[in-house]
Enzyme design. Sequence first.
Site, short mmCIF file in Angstrom:
data_model
loop_
_atom_site.label_atom_id
_atom_site.label_comp_id
_atom_site.label_asym_id
_atom_site.label_seq_id
_atom_site.Cartn_x
_atom_site.Cartn_y
_atom_site.Cartn_z
N VAL A 127 0.97 -1.26 0.00
CA VAL A 127 0.10 0.07 -0.02
C VAL A 127 0.94 1.12 -0.06
O VAL A 127 0.39 2.39 -0.21
CB VAL A 127 -0.95 -0.15 1.27
CG1 VAL A 127 -2.05 -0.98 1.15
CG2 VAL A 127 -0.27 -0.05 2.41
N SER A 151 -6.32 3.23 16.21
CA SER A 151 -5.79 2.48 17.23
C SER A 151 -6.22 3.46 18.71
O SER A 151 -6.51 4.61 18.57
CB SER A 151 -4.32 2.31 17.29
OG SER A 151 -3.80 1.86 18.36
N TYR A 168 4.42 5.62 16.10
CA TYR A 168 3.19 4.60 16.08
C TYR A 168 1.80 5.54 16.37
O TYR A 168 1.08 5.61 15.71
CB TYR A 168 3.11 3.62 16.79
CG TYR A 168 1.86 2.48 16.47
CD1 TYR A 168 1.78 1.91 15.38
CD2 TYR A 168 0.90 2.58 17.25
CE1 TYR A 168 0.58 0.94 15.08
CE2 TYR A 168 -0.37 1.64 17.22
CZ TYR A 168 -0.35 1.05 15.97
OH TYR A 168 -1.49 0.24 15.71
N ALA A 218 1.71 8.60 16.42
CA ALA A 218 1.65 9.95 15.35
C ALA A 218 0.88 9.37 14.00
O ALA A 218 0.13 9.91 13.84
CB ALA A 218 3.23 10.45 15.05
N LYS A 236 -1.33 6.85 13.87
CA LYS A 236 -2.51 6.51 14.14
C LYS A 236 -3.31 7.91 14.56
O LYS A 236 -4.63 7.86 14.03
CB LYS A 236 -2.76 5.59 15.24
CG LYS A 236 -2.22 4.39 14.86
CD LYS A 236 -3.01 3.53 13.56
CE LYS A 236 -2.35 2.21 13.02
NZ LYS A 236 -3.34 1.76 12.09
P1 NAD Z 1 -1.11 -8.00 11.44
O1 NAD Z 1 0.18 -7.97 11.41
O2 NAD Z 1 -1.77 -9.43 11.79
O3 NAD Z 1 -1.75 -7.93 9.95
C1 NAD Z 1 -1.18 -6.89 9.20
C2 NAD Z 1 -1.46 -7.01 7.58
O4 NAD Z 1 -0.94 -6.12 6.79
C3 NAD Z 1 -0.25 -8.54 7.29
O5 NAD Z 1 -1.12 -9.37 6.50
C4 NAD Z 1 0.93 -7.80 6.48
O6 NAD Z 1 1.16 -8.60 5.65
C5 NAD Z 1 0.07 -6.61 5.96
N1 NAD Z 1 0.87 -5.52 5.52
C6 NAD Z 1 1.96 -4.90 6.17
N2 NAD Z 1 2.53 -4.02 5.45
C7 NAD Z 1 1.60 -3.87 4.33
C8 NAD Z 1 1.89 -3.13 3.25
N3 NAD Z 1 2.79 -2.31 3.13
N4 NAD Z 1 1.00 -3.32 2.17
C9 NAD Z 1 0.02 -4.30 2.11
N5 NAD Z 1 -0.11 -5.01 3.30
C10 NAD Z 1 0.68 -4.89 4.31
O7 NAD Z 1 -1.77 -6.88 12.16
P2 NAD Z 1 -3.06 -6.62 12.92
O8 NAD Z 1 -2.88 -6.73 14.47
O9 NAD Z 1 -4.24 -7.17 12.13
O10 NAD Z 1 -3.31 -4.93 12.52
C11 NAD Z 1 -4.11 -4.54 11.43
C12 NAD Z 1 -4.21 -3.11 11.56
O11 NAD Z 1 -4.93 -2.73 12.95
C13 NAD Z 1 -2.95 -2.21 11.75
O12 NAD Z 1 -3.16 -1.04 11.09
C14 NAD Z 1 -2.77 -2.34 13.26
O13 NAD Z 1 -1.89 -0.89 13.38
C15 NAD Z 1 -4.16 -1.99 13.66
N6 NAD Z 1 -4.38 -2.01 15.09
C16 NAD Z 1 -4.03 -3.27 15.56
C17 NAD Z 1 -4.08 -3.52 17.00
C18 NAD Z 1 -3.77 -4.66 17.68
O14 NAD Z 1 -3.61 -4.89 18.97
N7 NAD Z 1 -3.41 -6.10 16.94
C19 NAD Z 1 -4.54 -2.49 17.86
C20 NAD Z 1 -4.69 -1.38 17.23
C21 NAD Z 1 -4.67 -1.18 15.79
#
Ligand code: NAD
Length: 254
Positions: free
Chosen positions: A68, A148, A161, A163, A165
Site C-alpha cells: 500500500v 488505534s 506509531y 503519530a 494513528k
Molecule cells: P497483522 O500483522 O496481523 O496484519 C497486518 C497485515 O498487513 C499483514 O497481513 C501484513 O502482511 C499486511 N501488511 C503490512 N504491510 C503492508 C503493506 N505495506 N502493504 C500491504 N499489506 C501490508 O496486524 P493486525 O494486528 O491485524 O493489524 C491490522 C491493523 O490494525 C494495523 O493497522 C494495526 O496498526 C491496527 N491495530 C492493531 C491492533 C492490535 O492490537 N492488533 C490494535 C490497534 C490497531
Amino acid sequence: MAQSFEGKKVLITGAGSGIGRATAKTLDGLGATLILCDISTDFLEQVKTDLEESGSSQPKHVYQKCDVSSPADCEAVVKSIPTSTGAEPKLDCLFNCAGINPTNIPITETTDSYFTRLMEVNVRGTFNMSRACVPLLSGQSSIVNVASNCGLRGYSGYTVYCATKHAIVGFTKALALELGPRGIRVNAVAPGYTDTPTMAGNVEGGDANQRLISGLALGRLGQPSEVADVVAFLFSPQSSYMTGSVVEVTGGLK
Ligand code: NAD
C-alpha cells in the site's frame, strides 16, 4: 440481524492476517465479493485456503499482492476489480487495514528507517488506496480506516506509531467532510489490544500480558473477529448517519 453484503464489492488491504483476515471471513460469510490485497503472497494464499475451507463461494474473490505504500500497486489493485461486461468498475466498501504494529522504542533510539516505514505504510498507504478508490465510490459507499487506542491518546515509547494513528483520525474526519456531500461515509475503528500475530509478544503470557489485561474493563484481549463485526456494522446501512466517527473497540481501557 446481520446485513447481507450480496452484490457488494469490498476491498480490504492487509487482508492476509489479523484484523484484515478476520474481516474478510466475516464479510465473505455475509455474501460480499472481496478484493483482498496484502504485501505477502503467502498470507494471501493462507486467507484463500481459510475461506475455501469455511465453504466460501470464493471463485468470485480477487487476491492481489499490493504494497500500500506504493501508489502504482494501489492503482493496479483498482484495475483488478471485476466489472460487468462493458461497465465502469465500481466499489462499495474500502477497508484500509494494512498497517505495521508498534515496537516500544525510546525516541533517541528510533531510526529514520523505522519512522519512514511506519509513516509510509500506516499513513501514506491509507492515503494511496483511498485516493485510488474514491473515483469508484458513489452514494451508499463507505470507507473504514484502522486507527488505534494509540490514535486517541499517547503511550510512552510509541511516539511514531501514535503519530501515525493520530494522523489516521485526522485523515478520516477530513475525508468524511470532503465526501459527505456525495453520500460517501468515512469512519474509523480504533481497536485496543487485539489478539493478532503481530501482538504475539503480548499474548504469549507473562507479565506484559497481565499488565495489559489488568488495564481493561473486560479483563481480556480483543479477538480480530470482534473488530470485524464493528467494521461490518460501519459498512452497513444500519450506520447510515455515522460519518467522521472513530469507534473504539478496546474492551474498556481504564
Ligand atoms: P497483522 O500483522 O496481523 O496484519 C497486518 C497485515 O498487513 C499483514 O497481513 C501484513 O502482511 C499486511 N501488511 C503490512 N504491510 C503492508 C503493506 N505495506 N502493504 C500491504 N499489506 C501490508 O496486524 P493486525 O494486528 O491485524 O493489524 C491490522 C491493523 O490494525 C494495523 O493497522 C494495526 O496498526 C491496527 N491495530 C492493531 C491492533 C492490535 O492490537 N492488533 C490494535 C490497534 C490497531
